[in-house]
Motif scaffolding. Structure first.
Motif, PDB file in Angstrom:
ATOM      1  N   LEU A  13      20.677   1.702  28.491  1.00  0.00           N
ATOM      2  CA  LEU A  13      20.391   1.475  27.075  1.00  0.00           C
ATOM      3  C   LEU A  13      19.090   0.699  26.909  1.00  0.00           C
ATOM      4  CD1 LEU A  13      21.130  -1.754  26.791  1.00  0.00           C
ATOM      5  CD2 LEU A  13      23.458  -0.915  26.589  1.00  0.00           C
ATOM      6  N   GLU A  14      18.626   0.666  25.678  1.00  0.00           N
ATOM      7  CA  GLU A  14      17.494  -0.167  25.282  1.00  0.00           C
ATOM      8  C   GLU A  14      17.917  -0.971  24.070  1.00  0.00           C
ATOM      9  OE1 GLU A  14      14.254   2.458  24.493  1.00  0.00           O
ATOM     10  OE2 GLU A  14      13.906   2.932  26.616  1.00  0.00           O
ATOM     11  N   PHE A  15      17.321  -2.132  23.874  1.00  0.00           N
ATOM     12  CA  PHE A  15      17.676  -2.943  22.717  1.00  0.00           C
ATOM     13  C   PHE A  15      16.543  -3.889  22.349  1.00  0.00           C
ATOM     14  CE2 PHE A  15      19.119  -5.267  26.449  1.00  0.00           C
ATOM     15  CZ  PHE A  15      18.623  -6.538  26.231  1.00  0.00           C
ATOM     16  N   GLU A  16      16.520  -4.232  21.087  1.00  0.00           N
ATOM     17  CA  GLU A  16      15.637  -5.274  20.552  1.00  0.00           C
ATOM     18  C   GLU A  16      16.366  -5.950  19.415  1.00  0.00           C
ATOM     19  OE1 GLU A  16      11.133  -6.048  18.778  1.00  0.00           O
ATOM     20  OE2 GLU A  16      11.708  -4.059  19.491  1.00  0.00           O
ATOM     21  N   ARG A  17      16.716  -7.216  19.620  1.00  0.00           N
ATOM     22  CA  ARG A  17      17.547  -7.956  18.679  1.00  0.00           C
ATOM     23  C   ARG A  17      18.849  -7.195  18.427  1.00  0.00           C
ATOM     24  NH1 ARG A  17      13.377 -10.936  14.422  1.00  0.00           N
ATOM     25  NH2 ARG A  17      12.142 -11.986  16.051  1.00  0.00           N
ATOM     26  N   ASN A  18      19.113  -6.769  17.179  1.00  0.00           N
ATOM     27  CA  ASN A  18      20.388  -6.090  16.907  1.00  0.00           C
ATOM     28  C   ASN A  18      20.247  -4.576  16.852  1.00  0.00           C
ATOM     29  OD1 ASN A  18      19.009  -5.993  14.461  1.00  0.00           O
ATOM     30  ND2 ASN A  18      20.887  -6.083  13.256  1.00  0.00           N
ATOM     31  N   HIS A  19      19.105  -4.047  17.338  1.00  0.00           N
ATOM     32  CA  HIS A  19      18.900  -2.597  17.381  1.00  0.00           C
ATOM     33  C   HIS A  19      19.118  -2.104  18.796  1.00  0.00           C
ATOM     34  CE1 HIS A  19      17.382   1.316  16.169  1.00  0.00           C
ATOM     35  NE2 HIS A  19      16.652   1.327  17.277  1.00  0.00           N
ATOM     36  N   PHE A  20      19.934  -1.044  18.938  1.00  0.00           N
ATOM     37  CA  PHE A  20      20.277  -0.512  20.248  1.00  0.00           C
ATOM     38  C   PHE A  20      20.015   0.988  20.309  1.00  0.00           C
ATOM     39  CE2 PHE A  20      22.528  -4.462  20.204  1.00  0.00           C
ATOM     40  CZ  PHE A  20      22.642  -4.844  21.534  1.00  0.00           C
ATOM     41  N   VAL A  21      19.663   1.442  21.516  1.00  0.00           N
ATOM     42  CA  VAL A  21      19.518   2.874  21.790  1.00  0.00           C
ATOM     43  C   VAL A  21      20.275   3.160  23.080  1.00  0.00           C
ATOM     44  CG1 VAL A  21      17.958   4.795  22.224  1.00  0.00           C
ATOM     45  CG2 VAL A  21      17.233   2.918  20.724  1.00  0.00           C
ATOM     46  N   LEU A  22      21.261   4.065  23.008  1.00  0.00           N
ATOM     47  CA  LEU A  22      21.978   4.474  24.195  1.00  0.00           C
ATOM     48  C   LEU A  22      21.240   5.649  24.845  1.00  0.00           C
ATOM     49  CD1 LEU A  22      25.709   4.299  23.010  1.00  0.00           C
ATOM     50  CD2 LEU A  22      24.242   2.498  23.935  1.00  0.00           C
ATOM     51  N   LEU A  23      20.991   5.555  26.141  1.00  0.00           N
ATOM     52  CA  LEU A  23      20.197   6.561  26.844  1.00  0.00           C
ATOM     53  C   LEU A  23      21.078   7.521  27.629  1.00  0.00           C
ATOM     54  CD1 LEU A  23      17.423   4.134  28.183  1.00  0.00           C
ATOM     55  CD2 LEU A  23      17.408   5.502  26.091  1.00  0.00           C
ATOM     56  N   GLU A  33      27.703   6.067  13.699  1.00  0.00           N
ATOM     57  CA  GLU A  33      26.423   6.389  13.062  1.00  0.00           C
ATOM     58  C   GLU A  33      26.015   7.845  13.291  1.00  0.00           C
ATOM     59  OE1 GLU A  33      24.538   4.498  11.091  1.00  0.00           O
ATOM     60  OE2 GLU A  33      26.040   2.902  11.178  1.00  0.00           O
ATOM     61  N   GLY A  34      26.596   8.491  14.308  1.00  0.00           N
ATOM     62  CA  GLY A  34      26.269   9.877  14.605  1.00  0.00           C
ATOM     63  C   GLY A  34      24.948  10.056  15.306  1.00  0.00           C
ATOM     64  N   ARG A  35      24.450   9.014  15.965  1.00  0.00           N
ATOM     65  CA  ARG A  35      23.188   9.093  16.697  1.00  0.00           C
ATOM     66  C   ARG A  35      23.151   7.979  17.750  1.00  0.00           C
ATOM     67  NH1 ARG A  35      21.844   7.140  11.539  1.00  0.00           N
ATOM     68  NH2 ARG A  35      20.963   5.026  11.520  1.00  0.00           N
ATOM     69  N   PRO A  36      22.294   8.143  18.776  1.00  0.00           N
ATOM     70  CA  PRO A  36      22.244   7.142  19.849  1.00  0.00           C
ATOM     71  C   PRO A  36      21.487   5.874  19.474  1.00  0.00           C
ATOM     72  CG  PRO A  36      20.681   8.890  20.289  1.00  0.00           C
ATOM     73  CD  PRO A  36      21.460   9.320  19.080  1.00  0.00           C
ATOM     74  N   SER A  37      20.761   5.891  18.363  1.00  0.00           N
ATOM     75  CA  SER A  37      19.980   4.738  17.914  1.00  0.00           C
ATOM     76  C   SER A  37      20.644   4.143  16.682  1.00  0.00           C
ATOM     77  CB  SER A  37      18.546   5.174  17.588  1.00  0.00           C
ATOM     78  OG  SER A  37      17.806   4.100  17.051  1.00  0.00           O
ATOM     79  N   PHE A  38      20.916   2.835  16.704  1.00  0.00           N
ATOM     80  CA  PHE A  38      21.665   2.225  15.605  1.00  0.00           C
ATOM     81  C   PHE A  38      21.477   0.706  15.611  1.00  0.00           C
ATOM     82  CE2 PHE A  38      24.187   2.716  19.411  1.00  0.00           C
ATOM     83  CZ  PHE A  38      24.711   1.455  19.611  1.00  0.00           C
ATOM     84  N   ASP A  39      21.820   0.088  14.492  1.00  0.00           N
ATOM     85  CA  ASP A  39      21.824  -1.371  14.366  1.00  0.00           C
ATOM     86  C   ASP A  39      23.269  -1.854  14.332  1.00  0.00           C
ATOM     87  OD1 ASP A  39      19.060  -1.480  14.198  1.00  0.00           O
ATOM     88  OD2 ASP A  39      19.042  -1.341  12.017  1.00  0.00           O
ATOM     89  N   ILE A  40      23.510  -3.047  14.888  1.00  0.00           N
ATOM     90  CA  ILE A  40      24.826  -3.659  14.794  1.00  0.00           C
ATOM     91  C   ILE A  40      24.741  -4.846  13.833  1.00  0.00           C
ATOM     92  CG2 ILE A  40      25.413  -2.916  17.129  1.00  0.00           C
ATOM     93  CD1 ILE A  40      25.070  -5.844  18.015  1.00  0.00           C
ATOM     94  N   PRO A  41      25.846  -5.272  13.229  1.00  0.00           N
ATOM     95  CA  PRO A  41      25.809  -6.334  12.208  1.00  0.00           C
ATOM     96  C   PRO A  41      25.842  -7.749  12.784  1.00  0.00           C
ATOM     97  CG  PRO A  41      28.023  -5.468  12.377  1.00  0.00           C
ATOM     98  CD  PRO A  41      27.182  -4.640  13.305  1.00  0.00           C
ATOM     99  N   PHE A  42      25.700  -7.893  14.122  1.00  0.00           N
ATOM    100  CA  PHE A  42      25.835  -9.194  14.757  1.00  0.00           C
ATOM    101  C   PHE A  42      24.576  -9.607  15.497  1.00  0.00           C
ATOM    102  CE2 PHE A  42      30.295  -7.411  15.271  1.00  0.00           C
ATOM    103  CZ  PHE A  42      30.824  -8.122  14.193  1.00  0.00           C
ATOM    104  N   ASN A  43      24.316 -10.934  15.528  1.00  0.00           N
ATOM    105  CA  ASN A  43      23.330 -11.447  16.474  1.00  0.00           C
ATOM    106  C   ASN A  43      24.052 -11.629  17.816  1.00  0.00           C
ATOM    107  OD1 ASN A  43      24.709 -13.956  16.441  1.00  0.00           O
ATOM    108  ND2 ASN A  43      23.431 -14.722  14.764  1.00  0.00           N
TER     109      ASN A  43
END
Length: 219
Positions: free
Chosen positions: A209-219, A171-181
């Motif tokens: 990292l941080e996450f909420e459901r399928n959204h992740f942020v790498l710190l 994605e080219g950024r630390p914040s992204f969504d993944i396609p899986f639950n």
């Protein structure tokens, strides 16, 4: 079919082929469309297939299930992506896995022999289509190599970090969504869901990292 023409044109299989050219090629390729409800099998293990599948809408998982019902997700197919092409090109090969719709889906099928053989009308873009199919096969091989890299990690944490790092770089950024639950992610990485969830929480508490459901942020 008209509502999905943009999906066809923007797919990797029809890259560099305009919408009007793509439309004129579909009949030449023996194209037909089918609908699938969530949970339906598009392809079944052991089936011999003769068509390349292009997902127009929805989502499909390529899944492997063993005798005891243990599930592993090998790949996630999104709208505009191709699947089943390897087995269709082999002709004599049987599907080793199931392709299952995980959402209500629309799939376009293209006769693989017509894809690989220049038609009698010698479509100007048919050579480009074959070139695109080879590119799709090469990309699938690359993705399989990436999955093997995740799977080769020893611990659940290492598998998670390998996968999440690859998604972030894509994605080219630390914040992204993944396609899986959560269950699907555990099946994809072949780890226990509870152990994986606990590891995610530990990494969050450690400030990795941080996450909420399928959204992740790498710190």
């Amino acid at each position: 079919m008209e509502k999905y023409l943009k999906v066809v044109e923007q797919s990797k299989l029809f890259k560099g082929i305009g919408e009007q050219e793509a439309v004129s090629m579909l009949s030449c390729l023996g194209a037909y469309q089918r609908s699938y409800q969530k949970g339906d099998c598009v392809f079944r293990k052991g089936e011999r297939i003769t068509a390349v599948a292009l997902l127009l809408d929805g989502a499909v998982h390529i899944r492997k299930e063993d005798y005891w019902g243990n599930l592993s997700i090998l790949n996630e197919i999104s709208a505009g992506e191709v699947f089943g092409e390897t087995y269709a090109c082999l002709e004599v090969g049987e599907m080793l896995n199931n392709a299952v719709a995980v959402k209500n889906s629309q799939v376009l099928f293209l006769d693989v022999k017509r894809v690989l053989t220049t038609c009698s009308s010698a479509c100007q873009f048919h050579g480009k289509l074959i070139q695109n199919l080879l590119s799709v096969l090469a990309l699938k091989n690359k993705m399989l190599t990436q999955k093997l890299e995740h799977m080769s990690q020893r611990t659940t944490r290492e598998k998670l970090l390998s996968y999440l790092s690859e998604q972030s770089l894509r994605e080219g950024r630390p914040s992204f969504d993944i396609p899986f639950n959560r269950q699907q992610l555990a099946d994809f990485l072949s780890v226990d869901r509870s152990a994986m969830s606990n590891e995610l929480c530990r990494m969050r508490d450690e400030g990795i990292l941080e996450f909420e459901r399928n959204h992740f942020v790498l710190l």
